[in-house]
Design a protein around this motif. Structure first.
Motif, PDB file in Angstrom:
ATOM      1  N   ASN A  23       0.930  -0.974   0.077  1.00 49.72           N
ATOM      2  CA  ASN A  23      -0.035   0.086   0.018  1.00 49.72           C
ATOM      3  C   ASN A  23       0.994   1.278  -0.064  1.00 49.72           C
ATOM      4  O   ASN A  23       1.992   1.334   0.706  1.00 49.72           O
ATOM      5  CB  ASN A  23      -0.765   0.048   1.310  1.00 49.72           C
ATOM      6  CG  ASN A  23      -2.043  -1.027   1.088  1.00 49.72           C
ATOM      7  OD1 ASN A  23      -2.924  -1.126   0.335  1.00 49.72           O
ATOM      8  ND2 ASN A  23      -1.823  -1.945   2.136  1.00 49.72           N
ATOM      9  N   LYS A  24       0.295   2.157  -0.969  1.00 46.72           N
ATOM     10  CA  LYS A  24       1.253   3.419  -0.823  1.00 46.72           C
ATOM     11  C   LYS A  24       0.324   4.609  -1.195  1.00 46.72           C
ATOM     12  O   LYS A  24      -0.267   4.450  -2.052  1.00 46.72           O
ATOM     13  CB  LYS A  24       2.491   3.381  -1.890  1.00 46.72           C
ATOM     14  CG  LYS A  24       3.625   4.430  -1.578  1.00 46.72           C
ATOM     15  CD  LYS A  24       4.793   4.047  -2.442  1.00 46.72           C
ATOM     16  CE  LYS A  24       5.633   5.182  -2.543  1.00 46.72           C
ATOM     17  NZ  LYS A  24       6.849   4.890  -3.432  1.00 46.72           N
ATOM     18  N   ASN A  25       0.555   5.862  -0.834  1.00 50.59           N
ATOM     19  CA  ASN A  25      -0.168   6.962  -0.968  1.00 50.59           C
ATOM     20  C   ASN A  25       0.480   7.547  -2.030  1.00 50.59           C
ATOM     21  O   ASN A  25       1.589   8.196  -2.034  1.00 50.59           O
ATOM     22  CB  ASN A  25      -0.116   8.209   0.309  1.00 50.59           C
ATOM     23  CG  ASN A  25      -1.137   7.620   1.190  1.00 50.59           C
ATOM     24  OD1 ASN A  25      -1.829   6.960   1.049  1.00 50.59           O
ATOM     25  ND2 ASN A  25      -0.633   7.690   2.488  1.00 50.59           N
ATOM     26  N   VAL A  26      -0.012   7.244  -3.306  1.00 51.95           N
ATOM     27  CA  VAL A  26       0.607   7.818  -4.497  1.00 51.95           C
ATOM     28  C   VAL A  26      -0.738   8.346  -5.545  1.00 51.95           C
ATOM     29  O   VAL A  26      -1.967   8.254  -5.011  1.00 51.95           O
ATOM     30  CB  VAL A  26       1.227   6.900  -5.449  1.00 51.95           C
ATOM     31  CG1 VAL A  26       2.515   6.393  -4.497  1.00 51.95           C
ATOM     32  CG2 VAL A  26       0.401   5.728  -5.953  1.00 51.95           C
ATOM     33  N   SER A  27      -0.440   9.315  -6.540  1.00 53.60           N
ATOM     34  CA  SER A  27      -1.725   9.741  -7.238  1.00 53.60           C
ATOM     35  C   SER A  27      -2.004   8.345  -8.021  1.00 53.60           C
ATOM     36  O   SER A  27      -1.533   7.397  -8.092  1.00 53.60           O
ATOM     37  CB  SER A  27      -0.896  10.773  -8.372  1.00 53.60           C
ATOM     38  OG  SER A  27      -0.163  10.389  -8.994  1.00 53.60           O
ATOM     39  N   GLN A  28      -3.070   8.686  -8.782  1.00 49.04           N
ATOM     40  CA  GLN A  28      -3.612   7.613  -9.644  1.00 49.04           C
ATOM     41  C   GLN A  28      -2.935   7.426 -10.888  1.00 49.04           C
ATOM     42  O   GLN A  28      -2.573   6.162 -11.148  1.00 49.04           O
ATOM     43  CB  GLN A  28      -5.151   8.098 -10.012  1.00 49.04           C
ATOM     44  CG  GLN A  28      -6.043   6.967 -10.646  1.00 49.04           C
ATOM     45  CD  GLN A  28      -7.345   7.467 -10.841  1.00 49.04           C
ATOM     46  OE1 GLN A  28      -7.845   8.340 -10.627  1.00 49.04           O
ATOM     47  NE2 GLN A  28      -8.290   6.344 -11.307  1.00 49.04           N
ATOM     48  N   LYS A  29      -2.327   8.111 -11.461  1.00 50.66           N
ATOM     49  CA  LYS A  29      -1.432   7.938 -12.611  1.00 50.66           C
ATOM     50  C   LYS A  29      -0.076   7.143 -12.022  1.00 50.66           C
ATOM     51  O   LYS A  29       0.425   6.390 -12.822  1.00 50.66           O
ATOM     52  CB  LYS A  29      -1.070   9.272 -13.410  1.00 50.66           C
ATOM     53  CG  LYS A  29      -0.035  10.131 -12.486  1.00 50.66           C
ATOM     54  CD  LYS A  29       0.333  11.372 -13.326  1.00 50.66           C
ATOM     55  CE  LYS A  29       1.263  12.223 -12.635  1.00 50.66           C
ATOM     56  NZ  LYS A  29       2.737  11.613 -12.277  1.00 50.66           N
ATOM     57  N   ASN A  32       0.785   1.903  -9.900  1.00 53.35           N
ATOM     58  CA  ASN A  32       1.398   0.662 -10.424  1.00 53.35           C
ATOM     59  C   ASN A  32       2.513   0.110  -9.916  1.00 53.35           C
ATOM     60  O   ASN A  32       2.965   0.556  -8.937  1.00 53.35           O
ATOM     61  CB  ASN A  32       1.685   1.070 -12.038  1.00 53.35           C
ATOM     62  CG  ASN A  32       2.911   2.177 -12.118  1.00 53.35           C
ATOM     63  OD1 ASN A  32       3.963   2.033 -11.273  1.00 53.35           O
ATOM     64  ND2 ASN A  32       2.753   3.341 -12.674  1.00 53.35           N
ATOM     65  N   CYS A  33       2.744  -1.266 -10.230  1.00 54.61           N
ATOM     66  CA  CYS A  33       3.828  -1.715  -9.379  1.00 54.61           C
ATOM     67  C   CYS A  33       5.123  -1.061  -9.436  1.00 54.61           C
ATOM     68  O   CYS A  33       5.716  -1.042  -8.272  1.00 54.61           O
ATOM     69  CB  CYS A  33       4.079  -3.148 -10.024  1.00 54.61           C
ATOM     70  SG  CYS A  33       5.246  -4.151  -9.633  1.00 54.61           S
ATOM     71  N   LEU A  34       5.524  -0.513 -10.315  1.00 54.25           N
ATOM     72  CA  LEU A  34       6.949   0.095 -10.198  1.00 54.25           C
ATOM     73  C   LEU A  34       7.068   1.244  -9.233  1.00 54.25           C
ATOM     74  O   LEU A  34       8.147   1.455  -8.817  1.00 54.25           O
ATOM     75  CB  LEU A  34       7.302   0.647 -11.685  1.00 54.25           C
ATOM     76  CG  LEU A  34       7.633  -0.203 -12.791  1.00 54.25           C
ATOM     77  CD1 LEU A  34       7.845   0.351 -13.854  1.00 54.25           C
ATOM     78  CD2 LEU A  34       8.761  -1.133 -12.187  1.00 54.25           C
ATOM     79  N   HIS A  35       5.912   2.045  -9.037  1.00 56.68           N
ATOM     80  CA  HIS A  35       5.763   3.057  -8.093  1.00 56.68           C
ATOM     81  C   HIS A  35       5.342   2.696  -6.370  1.00 56.68           C
ATOM     82  O   HIS A  35       5.777   3.319  -5.561  1.00 56.68           O
ATOM     83  CB  HIS A  35       4.921   4.280  -8.200  1.00 56.68           C
ATOM     84  CG  HIS A  35       5.297   4.903  -9.527  1.00 56.68           C
ATOM     85  ND1 HIS A  35       5.002   4.778 -10.981  1.00 56.68           N
ATOM     86  CD2 HIS A  35       5.870   6.208  -9.600  1.00 56.68           C
ATOM     87  CE1 HIS A  35       5.507   5.758 -11.768  1.00 56.68           C
ATOM     88  NE2 HIS A  35       6.384   6.348 -11.120  1.00 56.68           N
ATOM     89  N   TYR A  58      -6.399   1.674  -7.408  1.00 52.18           N
ATOM     90  CA  TYR A  58      -6.502   2.833  -6.810  1.00 52.18           C
ATOM     91  C   TYR A  58      -7.539   2.902  -5.884  1.00 52.18           C
ATOM     92  O   TYR A  58      -8.684   2.639  -6.577  1.00 52.18           O
ATOM     93  CB  TYR A  58      -6.301   3.914  -7.788  1.00 52.18           C
ATOM     94  CG  TYR A  58      -6.416   5.456  -7.214  1.00 52.18           C
ATOM     95  CD1 TYR A  58      -5.160   5.763  -6.761  1.00 52.18           C
ATOM     96  CD2 TYR A  58      -7.624   6.111  -7.394  1.00 52.18           C
ATOM     97  CE1 TYR A  58      -5.110   7.104  -6.390  1.00 52.18           C
ATOM     98  CE2 TYR A  58      -7.153   7.475  -7.289  1.00 52.18           C
ATOM     99  CZ  TYR A  58      -6.136   8.041  -6.478  1.00 52.18           C
ATOM    100  OH  TYR A  58      -6.197   9.083  -6.075  1.00 52.18           O
ATOM    101  N   GLU A  59      -7.257   3.410  -4.856  1.00 55.33           N
ATOM    102  CA  GLU A  59      -8.414   3.614  -3.725  1.00 55.33           C
ATOM    103  C   GLU A  59      -8.961   4.853  -3.151  1.00 55.33           C
ATOM    104  O   GLU A  59      -7.679   5.444  -2.942  1.00 55.33           O
ATOM    105  CB  GLU A  59      -8.589   2.516  -2.769  1.00 55.33           C
ATOM    106  CG  GLU A  59      -8.310   1.042  -3.088  1.00 55.33           C
ATOM    107  CD  GLU A  59      -8.298   0.270  -2.034  1.00 55.33           C
ATOM    108  OE1 GLU A  59      -7.841   0.516  -0.820  1.00 55.33           O
ATOM    109  OE2 GLU A  59      -8.381  -1.047  -2.486  1.00 55.33           O
ATOM    110  N   GLU A  60      -9.991   5.508  -3.223  1.00 53.30           N
ATOM    111  CA  GLU A  60     -10.127   6.544  -2.539  1.00 53.30           C
ATOM    112  C   GLU A  60     -11.260   6.374  -1.378  1.00 53.30           C
ATOM    113  O   GLU A  60     -12.112   5.801  -1.756  1.00 53.30           O
ATOM    114  CB  GLU A  60     -10.748   7.791  -3.404  1.00 53.30           C
ATOM    115  CG  GLU A  60      -9.723   8.415  -4.497  1.00 53.30           C
ATOM    116  CD  GLU A  60     -10.398   9.449  -5.035  1.00 53.30           C
ATOM    117  OE1 GLU A  60     -10.795  10.566  -4.373  1.00 53.30           O
ATOM    118  OE2 GLU A  60     -10.311   9.353  -6.334  1.00 53.30           O
ATOM    119  N   ARG A  61     -10.773   6.768  -0.028  1.00 54.06           N
ATOM    120  CA  ARG A  61     -11.746   6.527   0.833  1.00 54.06           C
ATOM    121  C   ARG A  61     -11.832   7.763   1.704  1.00 54.06           C
ATOM    122  O   ARG A  61     -11.115   8.496   1.744  1.00 54.06           O
ATOM    123  CB  ARG A  61     -11.005   5.255   1.940  1.00 54.06           C
ATOM    124  CG  ARG A  61     -10.733   4.159   1.024  1.00 54.06           C
ATOM    125  CD  ARG A  61      -9.964   3.325   2.157  1.00 54.06           C
ATOM    126  NE  ARG A  61      -8.784   3.939   2.672  1.00 54.06           N
ATOM    127  CZ  ARG A  61      -8.080   3.718   3.813  1.00 54.06           C
ATOM    128  NH1 ARG A  61      -8.388   2.808   4.665  1.00 54.06           N
ATOM    129  NH2 ARG A  61      -6.729   4.490   3.988  1.00 54.06           N
TER     130      ARG A  61
END
Length: 75
Positions: A23-29, A32-35, A58-61
């Motif tokens: 799990n990581k807080n990243v933007s939708q773009k 992916n696995c690499l990020h 991608y999840e928004e809660r």
């Protein structure tokens, strides 16, 4: 807030590596696995094959929505 947005990658077992959920807080773009998969558990020449096995979503809660029902129990 940034805690409400995350990318979740579910990676199955690969060769001698057990399955793992990242799990990581990243933007939708960047979802992916690499990020998201850090540290990458495979050597460079296996990264592409490993990442193809991983399923990233991608999840928004909304924590506000999650907390409101708890408060309404006392009214």
């Amino acid at each position: 807030s940034s805690e409400d947005i995350r990318c979740k990658c579910i990676c199955p077992p690969y060769r001698n590596i057990s399955g793992h959920i990242y799990n990581k807080n990243v933007s939708q773009k960047d979802c992916n696995c690499l990020h998201v998969v850090e540290p990458m558990p495979v050597p460079g020449n296996d990264v592409e094959a490993y990442c193809l096995l991983c399923e990233c979503k991608y999840e928004e809660r909304s924590t506000t929505t999650i907390k409101v029902p708890e408060l309404s129990l006392y009214h």
